[in-house]
Design an enzyme around this catalytic site. Structure first.
Site, short mmCIF file in Angstrom:
data_model
loop_
_atom_site.label_atom_id
_atom_site.label_comp_id
_atom_site.label_asym_id
_atom_site.label_seq_id
_atom_site.Cartn_x
_atom_site.Cartn_y
_atom_site.Cartn_z
NE ARG A 64 30.10 -9.58 -5.01
CZ ARG A 64 29.69 -9.42 -3.76
NH1 ARG A 64 29.10 -10.42 -3.11
NH2 ARG A 64 29.88 -8.30 -3.13
CG ASP A 300 34.12 -9.34 3.85
OD1 ASP A 300 33.64 -10.10 3.01
OD2 ASP A 300 33.43 -8.68 4.65
O1 DOR Z 1 30.10 -5.83 3.35
C1 DOR Z 1 29.86 -6.98 3.08
N1 DOR Z 1 29.67 -7.39 1.81
N2 DOR Z 1 29.75 -7.89 4.06
C2 DOR Z 1 29.30 -9.13 3.84
O2 DOR Z 1 29.14 -9.88 4.78
C3 DOR Z 1 28.91 -9.56 2.49
C4 DOR Z 1 29.62 -8.76 1.48
C5 DOR Z 1 29.07 -8.95 0.10
O3 DOR Z 1 28.90 -10.12 -0.30
O4 DOR Z 1 28.83 -7.98 -0.59
#
Ligand code: DOR
Length: 435
Positions: A64, A300
């Site tokens: 972020r 992720d």
């Molecule tokens: O759940 C998700 N959140 N999948 C994504 O591809 C992006 C991610 C996010 O950046 O919040």
């Protein structure tokens, strides 16, 4: 900055097996690995009773920074990584601004150098209008294409544009594979009242359609493809039917440790893209991981604040944090006899290093970087929202008790996390890639 360190008498894990012995790191590089080392350098750490792995690499996180730093930043995200035994990460381009220009990539690398306590690499994001940038971005770990819309506005859906990017790409393409047209159709025609509707709206067919499209393009042009966060049995089965010499794939723990019923308990906390499907999908993803269908694991890690997550579905953002629990969740599966320590090294260390050609990482061998994690295989802890490292302040695994926790994380021969505390002053480096 590099350090020297000797770890004695640990159970050293390599993909070939586990052997008790010593590891000597000199000026950041592993110099000796032996049952009883002849040399010694730096501080001597007693590793008896502990498991010593190469530092874990998380090849998919969202930290972020810049622009969305109220959720996470490269300091807090990399500290969470270090606390979880993760010594290197690859970070996604849906920040603010998107990492879709060379300037944005350089700016992120500069923030990384200033703030990251572990090693870092960054993706360059495809917009459909920046092919030149994608190919000029030598410092990127790869090109990220969102084929389905998720957090942020990076999205490429035009089949001609996708064809062109795959035809001309000079580096690995990593895809978020969900078919956007199908997602739009289903959102328009199906109820979306509760997070449990999420895997119905974003169904396995949507994921399979996009995965097949990306695989088709990779096979057509010989482009190096990495399929991110495979979430369905159908995609995993499909991956066993195609030539894989230029195609790798990853799976995330939340897709096999959480279940469909968890939407009742967790609500929007369980909402992520691609969705948690549970049931036969969770069972199949784990089986495929053990069978070798996946080259690596990733988290992720996608933090959003609880306030943001508190919005009513479908207005709530998708994503959950994970980087600090990858190793604990997987170590717990070792403790329960479901897999082995060498499996973990294959999936979490060697696998990501091989997929992305990361130089010097992923193995405990002389000549490799001194990135290590010492794990207490008997330590049992309960994950609690109030005791997390991620800035977002919560965990989808709140209340879970797991066995096997990192006690020391080392980068370049320097301890960066030790007995529950981040060591001051240690900084990671930008990863380099052999393509
Ligand atoms: O759940 C998700 N959140 N999948 C994504 O591809 C992006 C991610 C996010 O950046 O919040």
């Amino acid at each position: 900055m590099a350090g020297s360190l000797t770890i004695r008498g640990a159970s050293i894990v390599r993909s070939a097996g586990v052997h008790v012995g010593d590891v000597v790191v000199v000026d950041g590089i592993i110099r000796e690995v032996a049952p009883s080392a002849r040399s010694v350098a730096g501080e001597v750490v007693d590793g008896r009773g502990l498991v010593l792995m190469p530092g874990v690499i998380d090849p998919q996180v969202h930290f972020r920074d810049p622009g969305l730093t109220h959720k996470e930043d490269l300091a807090t995200g990399s500290r969470a990584a270090a606390a979880g035994g993760v010594t290197a990460f690859l970070e996604m381009p849906n920040t603010k601004p998107n990492t879709s220009t060379l300037e944005a990539l350089d700016a992120k690398l500069a923030i990384g150098a200033e703030k990251c306590v572990v090693h870092y690499g960054f993706f360059i994001g495809a917009t459909g209008h920046n092919d030149d940038v994608l190919n000029a971005a030598d410092k990127a770990c790869g090109i990220k294409i969102f084929m389905g819309a998720s957090t942020g506005d990076l999205l490429v859906t035009d089949p001609d544009v996708l064809d062109r990017i795959f035809r001309t790409a000079n580096k690995l393409i990593a895809v978020h594979a969900e078919d956007e047209r199908r997602l739009i159709e289903r959102k328009a025609s199906l109820p979306a009242d509760h997070p449990r509707d999420h895997p119905v709206l974003r169904d396995a067919t949507a994921a399979l359609m996009a995965t097949k499209q990306a695989v088709g393009l990779s096979l057509k042009y010989g482009t190096r493809l990495h399929v991110l966060h495979v979430s369905s049995e159908e995609e995993a089965d499909f991956l066993t039917t195609i030539p894989r010499d230029r195609i790798t794939a990853e799976v995330c723990p939340h897709h096999f440790v959480l279940d469909y019923e968890d939407y009742e308990r967790l609500g929007t906390r369980a909402q992520c893209n691609p969705p948690v499907r549970g049931g036969r999908h969770a069972t199949a993803l784990w089986k495929h991981l053990v069978a070798g269908t996946f080259d690596c694991t990733a988290t992720d890690h996608a933090p959003h604040t609880l306030e943001e997550k508190g919005k009513a579905y479908p207005g709530s953002p998708s994503g959950m944090p994970g980087v600090e629990w990858l190793l604990p969740l997987m170590a717990d599966r070792v403790a329960r006899g479901m897999c082995t320590w060498p499996d973990l090294v294959r999936w979490m260390c060697e696998g990501p290093a091989r997929c992305y050609g990361i130089v010097g990482k992923g193995k405990i061998e002389p000549g490799y970087d001194g990135d290590l994690v010492l794990v207490d295989p008997r330590a049992t802890r309960t994950i609690r929202d109030g005791e997390v490292w991620t800035k977002c302040g919560w965990s989808p695994f709140d209340g879970w008790t797991t066995t096997g926790w990192p006690v020391m994380t080392v980068i370049d021969g320097q301890p960066v996390f030790r007995d529950g505390v981040i060591v001051d002053g240690v900084r990671g480096r930008a990863l380099t890639y052999q393509r």
